[in-house]
Design an enzyme around this catalytic site. Structure first.
Site, PDB file in Angstrom:
ATOM      1  N   GLN A  19      13.611  -0.961  -8.535  1.00 20.37           N
ATOM      2  CA  GLN A  19      14.616  -1.454  -9.467  1.00 20.37           C
ATOM      3  C   GLN A  19      15.626  -0.360  -9.813  1.00 20.37           C
ATOM      4  O   GLN A  19      16.819  -0.622  -9.991  1.00 20.37           O
ATOM      5  CB  GLN A  19      13.926  -1.975 -10.730  1.00 20.37           C
ATOM      6  N   ILE A  40      18.491  -0.192  -7.270  1.00 20.72           N
ATOM      7  CA  ILE A  40      19.548  -1.178  -7.501  1.00 20.72           C
ATOM      8  C   ILE A  40      20.422  -0.748  -8.675  1.00 20.72           C
ATOM      9  O   ILE A  40      21.656  -0.924  -8.652  1.00 20.72           O
ATOM     10  CB  ILE A  40      18.940  -2.569  -7.758  1.00 20.72           C
ATOM     11  N   GLU A  41      19.811  -0.169  -9.701  1.00 24.52           N
ATOM     12  CA  GLU A  41      20.576   0.335 -10.843  1.00 24.52           C
ATOM     13  C   GLU A  41      21.574   1.411 -10.410  1.00 24.52           C
ATOM     14  O   GLU A  41      22.742   1.392 -10.806  1.00 24.52           O
ATOM     15  CB  GLU A  41      19.615   0.906 -11.884  1.00 24.52           C
ATOM     16  N   ARG A  42      21.115   2.345  -9.592  1.00 22.97           N
ATOM     17  CA  ARG A  42      21.998   3.424  -9.137  1.00 22.97           C
ATOM     18  C   ARG A  42      23.099   2.887  -8.240  1.00 22.97           C
ATOM     19  O   ARG A  42      24.239   3.361  -8.284  1.00 22.97           O
ATOM     20  CB  ARG A  42      21.164   4.496  -8.434  1.00 22.97           C
ATOM     21  N   SER A  65      24.482  -0.095  -8.479  1.00 23.62           N
ATOM     22  CA  SER A  65      25.474  -0.755  -9.332  1.00 23.62           C
ATOM     23  C   SER A  65      26.343   0.263 -10.055  1.00 23.62           C
ATOM     24  O   SER A  65      27.534   0.016 -10.282  1.00 23.62           O
ATOM     25  CB  SER A  65      24.784  -1.682 -10.338  1.00 23.62           C
TER      26      SER A  65
END
Length: 379
Positions: free
Chosen positions: A236, A239-241, A243
């Protein structure tokens, strides 16, 4: 004829200019934006569910569409709202979408994609930020329930969230083992938002501390496999990085455009600043850095679409994005001079907001540590 993705960009830009930009000054002053009002408006255009499967209520769109959305959210001076939306789409929900049961997805994911629920990710603790292995919030099995006790801090969307994707310890195994991701509804007895935090920047995004005292949550609220929470959370984080890399392109391109225009009209010693080599070369160099970040983002899209691991690319991208964001913010303020230091100028908020980019979502030092280990060092 414009391509579909160009038409999509125009639509997103129109939504942002209508639903966010006119209100951002008031939301910044209030220290919060009305997520339960804004998110349904975004969902009505299919924006919150772009990368999610149609069977889960999503749009099933290619990753490039999420990139465009994040870029357009990054444009302008609304980093707090942009971050909160990215939390909803790219930080609190990917594990649920990938590992959650059908019942969990129906109860929590689908309402989030419709904008009916506000979601938050709860990992960081007072004594465990970048060191995720150091978390101490614990869930103890009691029949068909977990009893969760501990505290979390720096939680985005916390004061408005309907539920939290929370990483906790579910066994006595130490280090990276024995953790699980559990959905904790905000209405759970024993759970409370202790206080809203007063931040330097991103002020329109509410951030708070949480406390849990034997908060009772069904074991069925566990996302994926018990004991695999750390591994799921690492995915997860990627995906944060990703975005963050997407949105920083939009933010920096916008700021560089604004600053270039200012150099053309601001006269110093009888001629425009745009005639001075140093500021022109500085903005040109920064534009090149943004172009490199865009190229990395496009590479990551291609790799993810092909099912490849982007851990290294996302780490390099996050490190470069944060540093580029800070350099652009510093240059924009410097070239606006005294005006740039005034709160009435867009540069003041932009400068404050940019500083988080090298801390949140993995500090620069953590990114360097990850890369060093991948290169065979033992730091």
């Amino acid at each position: 004829m414009k391509s579909e993705i160009d038409q999509f960009r125009e639509m997103v830009r129109a939504v942002v200019s209508t639903e966010i930009v006119p209100h951002i000054d008031a939301w910044e002053a209030a220290g919060v934006f009305p997520a339960h009002e804004l998110f349904p408006k975004l969902a009505a255009h299919g924006l919150l569910g772009l990368g999610f499967a149609p069977e889960d209520g999503g749009e099933g769109a290619p990753l490039e569409y999420q990139m465009v959305l994040s870029e357009e959210l990054g444009r302008g001076n609304a980093a707090g709202v942009s971050m909160a939306i990215n939390v909803q789409m790219h930080m609190a929900t990917p594990s649920l979408a990938k590992y959650g049961s059908a019942e969990l997805k129906e109860r929590y994911l689908q309402p989030a994609l419709r904008g009916e629920h506000v979601a938050a990710i709860a990992v960081t603790e007072p004594d465990a930020g970048s060191d995720v292995a150091g978390i101490t919030t614990r869930a103890v099995r009691d029949g068909d329930d977990w009893l969760i006790s501990g505290s979390k801090t720096f939680i985005t969307n916390a004061t408005q969230a309907d539920w939290f994707c929370m990483l906790v310890r579910t066994s006595d195994e130490g280090g990276y083992r024995g953790m699980s991701q559990i959905i904790v509804p905000a209405s759970t007895p024993g759970f409370e938002v202790v206080r809203k935090l007063d931040k330097l920047g991103n002020r329109s995004s509410d951030t708070a501390e949480l406390r849990l005292d034997n908060a009772r949550v069904p074991v069925t609220n566990t996302i994926g496999e018990v004991g695999r929470g750390f591994q799921q959370q690492m995915g997860q984080f990627i995906i944060e990085r990703l975005s963050a890399c997407f949105s920083i392109v939009g933010s920096t391109e916008w700021a560089l455009e604004k600053t270039r225009e200012y150099l053309k009209v601001r006269e110093v010693f009888g001629e425009p600043l745009a005639n001075r080599q140093y500021p022109v070369f500085m903005l040109t160099e920064l534009s090149a850095d943004v172009e490199l970040l865009k190229a990395m983002n496009e590479k990551m899209c291609r790799m993810l679409n092909a099912g490849e691991d982007i851990t290294r690319e996302a780490t390099v991208g996050k490190l470069h994005a944060g540093r580029t964001f800070r350099r652009v913010a510093d240059a924009a303020m410097q070239f606006h001079g005294g005006l740039g230091y005034m709160e009435e100028s867009w540069t003041a908020r932009f400068y404050r907001d940019a500083r988080l980019s090298s801390i949140g979502g993995g500090a620069d030092e953590v990114m360097l540590q990850v890369l060093a280990r991948m290169d065979g060092y033992t730091t």
